[in-house]
Design a protein around this motif. Structure first.
Motif, PDB file in Angstrom:
ATOM      1  N   PHE A 412       0.859  -1.182   0.000  1.00 49.28           N
ATOM      2  CA  PHE A 412       0.000   0.000   0.000  1.00 49.28           C
ATOM      3  C   PHE A 412       0.895   1.232   0.000  1.00 49.28           C
ATOM      4  CE2 PHE A 412      -3.274   2.902   1.707  1.00 49.28           C
ATOM      5  CZ  PHE A 412      -4.328   2.532   0.881  1.00 49.28           C
ATOM      6  N   PRO A 413       0.422   2.345  -0.546  1.00 50.37           N
ATOM      7  CA  PRO A 413       1.262   3.549  -0.583  1.00 50.37           C
ATOM      8  C   PRO A 413       1.781   3.944   0.805  1.00 50.37           C
ATOM      9  CG  PRO A 413      -0.679   3.860  -1.949  1.00 50.37           C
ATOM     10  CD  PRO A 413      -0.869   2.570  -1.236  1.00 50.37           C
ATOM     11  N   ALA A 414       3.081   4.131   0.897  1.00 53.74           N
ATOM     12  CA  ALA A 414       3.699   4.502   2.168  1.00 53.74           C
ATOM     13  C   ALA A 414       3.264   5.901   2.575  1.00 53.74           C
ATOM     14  CB  ALA A 414       5.221   4.434   2.049  1.00 53.74           C
ATOM     15  N   GLY A 415       3.219   6.122   3.870  1.00 46.22           N
ATOM     16  CA  GLY A 415       2.891   7.445   4.388  1.00 46.22           C
ATOM     17  C   GLY A 415       1.425   7.719   4.562  1.00 46.22           C
ATOM     18  N   ALA A 416       0.570   6.754   4.222  1.00 47.88           N
ATOM     19  CA  ALA A 416      -0.868   6.961   4.371  1.00 47.88           C
ATOM     20  C   ALA A 416      -1.256   6.853   5.841  1.00 47.88           C
ATOM     21  CB  ALA A 416      -1.644   5.936   3.551  1.00 47.88           C
ATOM     22  N   PRO A 417      -2.281   7.576   6.268  1.00 51.14           N
ATOM     23  CA  PRO A 417      -2.789   7.382   7.627  1.00 51.14           C
ATOM     24  C   PRO A 417      -3.440   6.020   7.751  1.00 51.14           C
ATOM     25  CG  PRO A 417      -4.285   8.772   6.378  1.00 51.14           C
ATOM     26  CD  PRO A 417      -3.074   8.553   5.501  1.00 51.14           C
ATOM     27  N   CYS A 418      -3.729   5.605   8.971  1.00 55.60           N
ATOM     28  CA  CYS A 418      -4.451   4.344   9.170  1.00 55.60           C
ATOM     29  C   CYS A 418      -5.893   4.547   8.702  1.00 55.60           C
ATOM     30  CB  CYS A 418      -4.419   3.929  10.637  1.00 55.60           C
ATOM     31  SG  CYS A 418      -5.329   2.401  10.944  1.00 55.60           S
ATOM     32  N   ILE A 419      -6.290   3.765   7.691  1.00 54.93           N
ATOM     33  CA  ILE A 419      -7.608   3.909   7.067  1.00 54.93           C
ATOM     34  C   ILE A 419      -8.403   2.626   7.274  1.00 54.93           C
ATOM     35  CG2 ILE A 419      -8.838   4.259   4.887  1.00 54.93           C
ATOM     36  CD1 ILE A 419      -6.242   5.674   3.886  1.00 54.93           C
ATOM     37  N   LEU A 420      -9.633   2.775   7.701  1.00 51.56           N
ATOM     38  CA  LEU A 420     -10.584   1.669   7.705  1.00 51.56           C
ATOM     39  C   LEU A 420     -11.526   1.865   6.531  1.00 51.56           C
ATOM     40  CD1 LEU A 420     -12.285  -0.726   8.836  1.00 51.56           C
ATOM     41  CD2 LEU A 420     -13.540   0.987  10.174  1.00 51.56           C
ATOM     42  N   ALA A 421     -11.586   0.881   5.630  1.00 56.76           N
ATOM     43  CA  ALA A 421     -12.521   0.909   4.498  1.00 56.76           C
ATOM     44  C   ALA A 421     -13.548  -0.190   4.730  1.00 56.76           C
ATOM     45  CB  ALA A 421     -11.782   0.695   3.178  1.00 56.76           C
ATOM     46  N   VAL A 422     -14.830   0.186   4.737  1.00 57.44           N
ATOM     47  CA  VAL A 422     -15.878  -0.752   5.163  1.00 57.44           C
ATOM     48  C   VAL A 422     -16.452  -1.585   4.031  1.00 57.44           C
ATOM     49  CG1 VAL A 422     -16.489   0.689   7.145  1.00 57.44           C
ATOM     50  CG2 VAL A 422     -17.706   0.998   4.968  1.00 57.44           C
ATOM     51  N   GLY A 423     -16.064  -1.314   2.770  1.00 59.68           N
ATOM     52  CA  GLY A 423     -16.430  -2.177   1.668  1.00 59.68           C
ATOM     53  C   GLY A 423     -17.819  -1.951   1.111  1.00 59.68           C
ATOM     54  N   VAL A 474     -12.127   6.932   7.928  1.00 62.30           N
ATOM     55  CA  VAL A 474     -13.052   5.851   7.583  1.00 62.30           C
ATOM     56  C   VAL A 474     -13.553   6.107   6.164  1.00 62.30           C
ATOM     57  CG1 VAL A 474     -15.212   4.670   8.138  1.00 62.30           C
ATOM     58  CG2 VAL A 474     -13.748   5.515   9.978  1.00 62.30           C
ATOM     59  N   ALA A 475     -13.534   5.077   5.313  1.00 59.26           N
ATOM     60  CA  ALA A 475     -13.966   5.201   3.923  1.00 59.26           C
ATOM     61  C   ALA A 475     -15.154   4.284   3.676  1.00 59.26           C
ATOM     62  CB  ALA A 475     -12.833   4.847   2.967  1.00 59.26           C
ATOM     63  N   CYS A 476     -16.135   4.784   2.902  1.00 58.78           N
ATOM     64  CA  CYS A 476     -17.337   4.000   2.633  1.00 58.78           C
ATOM     65  C   CYS A 476     -17.875   4.334   1.245  1.00 58.78           C
ATOM     66  CB  CYS A 476     -18.398   4.280   3.692  1.00 58.78           C
ATOM     67  SG  CYS A 476     -19.079   5.959   3.630  1.00 58.78           S
ATOM     68  N   ASP A 477     -18.960   3.676   0.880  1.00 58.76           N
ATOM     69  CA  ASP A 477     -19.618   3.891  -0.412  1.00 58.76           C
ATOM     70  C   ASP A 477     -20.456   5.175  -0.369  1.00 58.76           C
ATOM     71  OD1 ASP A 477     -20.244   2.078  -3.001  1.00 58.76           O
ATOM     72  OD2 ASP A 477     -22.036   3.226  -2.483  1.00 58.76           O
ATOM     73  N   LEU A 478     -20.819   5.673  -1.556  1.00 60.93           N
ATOM     74  CA  LEU A 478     -21.710   6.833  -1.642  1.00 60.93           C
ATOM     75  C   LEU A 478     -23.132   6.520  -1.194  1.00 60.93           C
ATOM     76  CD1 LEU A 478     -21.001   8.549  -5.097  1.00 60.93           C
ATOM     77  CD2 LEU A 478     -20.354   9.375  -2.841  1.00 60.93           C
ATOM     78  N   HIS A 479     -23.563   5.268  -1.337  1.00 60.40           N
ATOM     79  CA  HIS A 479     -24.964   4.934  -1.099  1.00 60.40           C
ATOM     80  C   HIS A 479     -25.304   5.113   0.377  1.00 60.40           C
ATOM     81  CE1 HIS A 479     -28.845   3.088  -1.413  1.00 60.40           C
ATOM     82  NE2 HIS A 479     -28.655   2.746  -2.681  1.00 60.40           N
ATOM     83  N   PRO A 480     -26.279   5.972   0.700  1.00 63.19           N
ATOM     84  CA  PRO A 480     -26.554   6.272   2.110  1.00 63.19           C
ATOM     85  C   PRO A 480     -27.275   5.157   2.851  1.00 63.19           C
ATOM     86  CG  PRO A 480     -28.126   7.415   0.692  1.00 63.19           C
ATOM     87  CD  PRO A 480     -27.122   6.768  -0.213  1.00 63.19           C
ATOM     88  N   ASP A 481     -27.915   4.234   2.125  1.00 59.10           N
ATOM     89  CA  ASP A 481     -28.737   3.220   2.780  1.00 59.10           C
ATOM     90  C   ASP A 481     -28.038   1.886   2.977  1.00 59.10           C
ATOM     91  OD1 ASP A 481     -30.863   4.995   2.952  1.00 59.10           O
ATOM     92  OD2 ASP A 481     -31.587   4.478   0.948  1.00 59.10           O
ATOM     93  N   TYR A 482     -26.799   1.762   2.534  1.00 56.81           N
ATOM     94  CA  TYR A 482     -26.066   0.513   2.752  1.00 56.81           C
ATOM     95  C   TYR A 482     -25.777   0.353   4.246  1.00 56.81           C
ATOM     96  CZ  TYR A 482     -25.045  -0.217  -2.239  1.00 56.81           C
ATOM     97  OH  TYR A 482     -25.149  -0.448  -3.585  1.00 56.81           O
ATOM     98  N   ALA A 483     -25.842  -0.894   4.722  1.00 57.77           N
ATOM     99  CA  ALA A 483     -25.488  -1.169   6.120  1.00 57.77           C
ATOM    100  C   ALA A 483     -24.050  -0.747   6.398  1.00 57.77           C
ATOM    101  CB  ALA A 483     -25.675  -2.654   6.412  1.00 57.77           C
ATOM    102  N   SER A 484     -23.165  -0.939   5.415  1.00 56.57           N
ATOM    103  CA  SER A 484     -21.754  -0.557   5.594  1.00 56.57           C
ATOM    104  C   SER A 484     -21.612   0.956   5.740  1.00 56.57           C
ATOM    105  CB  SER A 484     -20.920  -1.059   4.413  1.00 56.57           C
ATOM    106  OG  SER A 484     -21.433  -0.568   3.189  1.00 56.57           O
ATOM    107  N   THR A 485     -22.397   1.721   4.979  1.00 51.60           N
ATOM    108  CA  THR A 485     -22.323   3.182   5.074  1.00 51.60           C
ATOM    109  C   THR A 485     -22.811   3.659   6.436  1.00 51.60           C
ATOM    110  OG1 THR A 485     -22.688   3.369   2.692  1.00 51.60           O
ATOM    111  CG2 THR A 485     -23.059   5.344   4.010  1.00 51.60           C
TER     112      THR A 485
END
Length: 773
Positions: A412-423, A474-485
Motif C-alpha cells: 500500500f502507498p507509504a505514508g498513508a494514515p491508518c484507514i478503515l474501508a468498510v467495503g 473511515v472510507a465508505c460507499d456513496l450509497h446512504p442506505d447501505y449497512a456498511s455506510t
C-alpha cells in the motif's frame, strides 16, 4: 621452539569475528520460519538467537564473516515455502564475548503488531501420511497438523502467534506433543495447534436437539452413516460449519436445496481424491496443482459429459466447483464415504456461516439431520476461496478471497494514515491499512441480513483490535442506505475522524491501481462494468469508463441510460430489464414484444410507471444489459440467484470460437455510448432464427469492441478492467485480447476478485490519495 596449536574452542572464539542484528518482516510466524532459522544457524556453526515479535522475527547471529553472510543470503532465498519475506533489515552490532550455541528465545509481545498473519493451510503430505499409517500415534486423528499446515487465522486471538494467544490454549500438551513442540529439529516445533488423540480436540456427533449420539472415532463412523443414508450432515470444519450431502444421489441434493432455500445457485463438491475428480471433470495439471496446494481452494473445472453427479449440483453450468479434502477431518470422512459430497457453507442462503455449536443448532435446525462437532473453538468465520484458471491469464482468477489467501497483506502507498474501508454491500470485505501495507479481510458475504451486518461490525472490531490500530480515516460507499455506510458514519463519529465517501466504480478501478502499485501521477482508463452502484449524479451506474489519477476521476462516454422498472426487482427479473431497454428504444411499439412475460394487469401497471418515471430509476449498467439480452434470447425471465441470467448468456456461447460484433454507437468524448443499434441488430438476428449461441457470441464481441473504442477515445495507453462483469471469462478474454493487440497495457485484478470483494481495497486507496493531496 615449537609453536603451540590453538585448541578447537580457541579457534571457534577467534572465528567469531562478526555479529549482526536482523529484523525479518513478512509472513514469518506459523510457517516454520524459526525452526528454519535455527537449523540454518546450527549447520553454519553460528551463535546467537531468534525470537518472535508482534512485528515479525528478530535474530542476532555471530560467527565468521563468510558463514554470517551465507546465513543472511539463505534467509532471503531458502525460507519455508509458506513464508513471505517482505523485508530483511541487517545491522552490525558489537560481538558478545563467550557467545553460546544458537537458541530460540521466548516471544516478545511488546512490539506493535504488523499485518503479517498466516492464513489457514491445507494438510501437508507428511501429515496425510501419518493419519493413514496404522503404526503412527496420530493414525486416524482428525486434528493432525504441523508447522507446514493446519489452522492459523481461524484460531489466532492476538499476536505474536503463540499457543496461549490461540483457541488451543485450553488444551494442555501430553509429554509426547510437548517434546515435539520444544524440539527445534522437529517439524512440529512451535506448531501452535499441535495435538494428538491423548491431549487434543475430540469429535462428537449430535442430534438435531444437541444430544450427544457418539464421541471420538465412533462419531466419525456414525457421521459417515448419516451421509450414506442420504441425510444431511452439518460439519464443524476449519473456519465454520459446512453442510455435507451425497453428491451422487439426486434426493440428497434436492433435499439440501429445499432446506437451505437455495434453488439453483451452484454447489461446490468435495472429492475424495484427484483420481475420482478426473472421472467427473477435465482437470489440467495446473488446476490439479491448485487443488492440492496449501491454499486448497475451490477450483472451477470443466465438467465431463455424462458425469454421474446429480444434475442439481450446478444446473446448466458447464463448470463444476471442485475441491479436495483440506483438513484431516475432511480426509478421513471422505475416505470412508467413498463418493463425492456437496460441501457448502453452513447457513441459510445469504446469511453468514455458523462457527459455534449453539449457533449452528439454532440456525441450521431443519436443515441438518446431525452435527459432527469438535471442541476446538473457531475464532472467526472463514469460508472457502474460489479460483478459476482462464485461457487469457497465466495466474488464477480469484473469484472469492478467503481461506488460504486472507488475511495476507498487500502493498500500500507509504505514508498513508491508518484507514478503515468498510467495503460494499454485496460480497463484502473490509480493509485496514497499517504503514505500507493493507489487510483485506476474508470474504464476509452480503449485508442484507441482520446476521450479515452483525458479522461485518464484528470483523471490523476484530481487525482493529487484532492489529492494535486506531483508524484516522473511515472510507465508505456513496450509497446512504447501505449497512456498511451507516456503520461507517457511526464509527467516524465515535472515533472523531473524517469520513470519505467513495463512488463505487471509482473504488473498483482504484483496487486495480492499488494492486498494480500505480503512483499518484500515473493515469489509467478504468472500465468498471457491473450490476449497480450509485453514481455522483444520483443515478444507477454500472457501465463506466473512468479516467483515473491519484484520488480523482473523470467520467467518459457513459452508456446511454435506460429505466429499470420496479427498481431492485429488475435485478432479480431480467424480463423487467428487457422491458426497460425496449421501452427506451421503441416507446409504445415495444409493448407487443414484452407481452409474453407479463399478465395484462402487470404490464398496464409497469407501462404507466414507465411513462410517469415512477419506481423506474435510470441505469447505465452493463450487468443489467446482460440480463436484458438474456431475457430477449429466451434464456431467463426471472433469476434465482445473482448473476444467473448473465452466466447463462455466457455459457450459451461456449462452443462458438469467433463472431462478428454488432454495431454500437460510440460518440465523441463525453457524449456517450448508444446501445440501441446493437439491440436492433440483435432483435433482427433473433427474428430470423439465428442460434442463441451465435447471438450471445456477437453480443460479447460487441462489448470487446466497445472496450477498444473507449480506450482509443480516452487517449490513455493503460486500461484497467474491474467489476463483476469481468468474472465472465469470455468477456474478459475478448477484451484483453483486443486491447493487447492494439498495444494497450491491460491491468486486471490478480490477488483480489474483480467483483465487489475488491471494493474495500479501492476505497482505502482513494482515501489515501485524497489525504495526500
Amino acid at each position: 621452539m615449537m609453536t603451540r596449536q590453538p585448541t578447537r574452542a580457541l579457534l571457534f572464539v577467534k572465528l567469531m569475528n562478526r555479529r549482526l542484528s536482523i529484523a525479518v518482516r513478512g509472513i514469518v510466524q506459523g510457517v516454520g520460519f524459526r525452526p528454519f532459522v535455527y537449523r540454518t544457524a546450527v549447520e553454519l556453526g553460528l551463535a546467537g538467537w531468534v525470537l518472535n515479535r508482534s512485528d515479525g522475527v528478530r535474530i542476532e547471529v555471530q560467527g565468521a564473516t563468510e558463514q554470517v553472510e551465507r546465513f543472511v543470503e539463505l534467509l532471503r532465498t531458502a525460507a519455508p515455502s509458506q513464508a513471505v519475506i517482505e523485508d530483511v533489515s541487517v545491522g552490525e552490532i558489537p560481538l558478545v564475548q563467550g557467545a553460546g550455541p544458537f537458541e530460540i528465545l521466548a516471544s516478545d509481545a511488546n512490539a506493535k503488531p504488523r499485518p503479517t498473519v498466516p492464513a489457514d493451510l491445507g494438510t501437508c503430505p507428511d501429515c496425510l501420511e501419518e493419519i493413514a499409517s496404522p503404526h503412527e500415534r496420530r493414525h486416524g486423528y482428525p486434528f493432525t497438523n504441523c508447522t507446514n499446515c493446519g489452522p492459523r487465522y481461524s484460531i489466532i486471538e492476538s499476536l505474536p502467534y503463540d499457543r496461549p494467544r490461540t483457541s488451543m490454549k485450553s488444551f494442555a500438551f501430553c509429554p509426547d506433543c510437548e517434546a515435539e513442540y520444544r524440539n527445534p529439529l522437529d517439524r512440529r516445533f512451535h506448531a501452535q495447534p499441535v495435538a494428538c488423540p491423548r491431549c487434543g480436540p475430540r469429535l462428537q456427533l449430535l442430534d438435531e436437539k444437541g444430544a450427544v449420539l457418539s464421541e471420538g472415532p465412533a462419531a466419525l463412523e456414525d457421521a459417515v452413516a448419516v451421509i450414506q443414508a442420504q441425510r444431511i450432515l452439518a460439519l464443524k470444519g476449519l473456519g465454520g460449519f459446512q453442510l455435507i450431502a451425497d453428491a451422487i444421489r439426486v434426493e440428497a441434493v434436492q433435499a439440501l436445496r429445499a432446506r437451505k432455500h437455495r434453488e439453483a445457485k451452484p454447489f461446490a463438491v468435495m472429492f475424495p481424491s484427484i483420481e475420482l475428480l478426473r472421472e467427473h471433470a477435465v482437470v489440467s495439471a495446473e488446476e490439479a496443482r491448485l487443488l492440492a496446494s496449501p491454499q486448497a481452494p475451490i477450483v472451477l473445472v470443466r465438467r465431463r459429459e455424462g458425469s454421474g453427479l446429480a444434475s442439481q449440483i450446478a444446473p446448466g453450468n458447464p463448470r463444476l466447483g471442485a475441491m479436495l479434502p483440506y483438513t484431516p477431518l475432511h480426509q478421513l470422512l471422505l475416505a470412508k464415504v467413498g463418493v463425492p459430497v456437496v460441501c457448502t457453507s453452513g447457513n441459510l442462503s445469504d446469511e453468514p456461516m455458523c462457527i459455534e455449536e449453539g449457533e449452528a443448532l439454532t440456525r441450521l435446525r431443519g436443515i441438518a439431520d446431525a452435527f459432527l462437532v469438535h471442541d476446538r473453538p473457531i475464532v472467526r468465520p472463514i469460508d472457502d476461496s474460489v479460483v478459476r484458471l482462464d485461457a487469457h491469464s497465466l495466474t488464477p482468477t480469484l473469484l472469492r478471497r478467503a481461506r488460504g489467501y486472507a488475511p495476507r497483506p498487500l502493498p500500500f502507498p507509504a505514508g498513508a494514515p491508518c484507514i478503515l474501508a468498510v467495503g460494499a454491500h454485496l460480497k463484502n470485505t473490509v480493509a485496514v491499512t497499517v504503514g505500507a501495507q493493507v489487510v483485506l479481510s476474508q470474504h464476509l458475504g452480503d449485508l442484507d441480513s441482520a446476521e450479515g451486518a452483525a458479522l461485518h461490525e464484528r470483523t471490523i472490531e476484530d481487525l482493529v483490535r487484532f492489529l492494535e490500530v486506531r483508524p484516522e480515516v473511515v472510507a465508505c460507499d456513496l450509497h446512504p442506505d447501505y449497512a456498511s455506510t451507516r456503520l461507517a458514519q457511526k464509527l467516524a463519529v465515535r472515533w472523531g475522524v473524517p469520513l470519505e465517501r467513495i463512488q463505487h466504480h471509482h473504488a473498483h478501478v482504484a483496487a486495480v491501481m492499488a494492486e498494480h502499485r500505480l503512483g499518484s501521477d500515473e493515469e489509467v482508463l478504468g472500465l468498471a462494468w457491473d450490476g449497480t452502484g450509485l453514481g455522483d449524479d444520483g443515478t444507477v451506474w454500472g457501465g463506466e469508463a473512468l479516467l483515473c489519477q491519484g484520488g480523482k476521476y473523470r467520467r467518459l462516454l457513459p452508456l446511454r441510460s435506460f429505466p429499470l422498472p420496479g427498481s431492485e426487482l429488475a435485478a432479480r427479473e431480467p424480463r423487467r430489464v428487457a422491458l426497460g431497454l425496449l421501452h427506451e428504444m421503441l416507446g409504445d411499439a415495444a409493448r407487443p414484444l414484452v407481452a409474453k412475460w407479463f399478465s395484462s394487469v402487470e404490464l398496464d401497471l409497469l407501462w404507466a410507471a414507465l411513462h410517469r418515471g415512477l419506481h423506474a430509476p435510470r441505469s447505465t449498467s452493463i450487468g443489467r444489459l446482460f440480463d436484458g439480452v438474456a431475457a430477449l434470447c429466451g434464456l431467463r425471465a426471472r433469476s434465482q440467484f445473482e448473476g444467473q441470467a448473465a452466466m447463462e448468456l455466457e455459457f450459451a456461447a461456449t462452443e462458438v470460437v469467433s463472431a462478428e460484433p454488432y454495431p454500437i454507437a460510440v460518440g465523441p468524448a463525453d457524449s456517450g455510448v448508444d446501445w440501441a443499434p446493437m439491440l436492433r441488430a440483435l432483435l433482427e438476428d433473433l427474428s430470423h432464427g439465428l442460434a442463441v449461441a451465435l447471438v450471445s457470441a456477437r453480443f460479447h464481441e460487441t462489448l470487446a469492441e466497445l472496450a477498444l473504442a473507449l480506450a482509443r477515445n480516452a487517449g490513455s495507453r493503460r486500461v484497467a478492467l474491474s467489476g463483476g462483469c469481468f468474472q465472465n471469462e469470455r468477456l474478459a478474454s475478448r477484451c484483453i485480447t483486443r486491447l493487447a493487440a492494439a498495444s494497450f497495457e491491460v491491468l486486471r485484478p490478480l490477488q483480489v476478485p474483480s467483483n465487489d470483494g475488491a471494493i474495500a481495497l479501492g476505497q482505502a486507496f482513494v482515501a489515501a490519495r485524497r489525504r495526500a493531496q
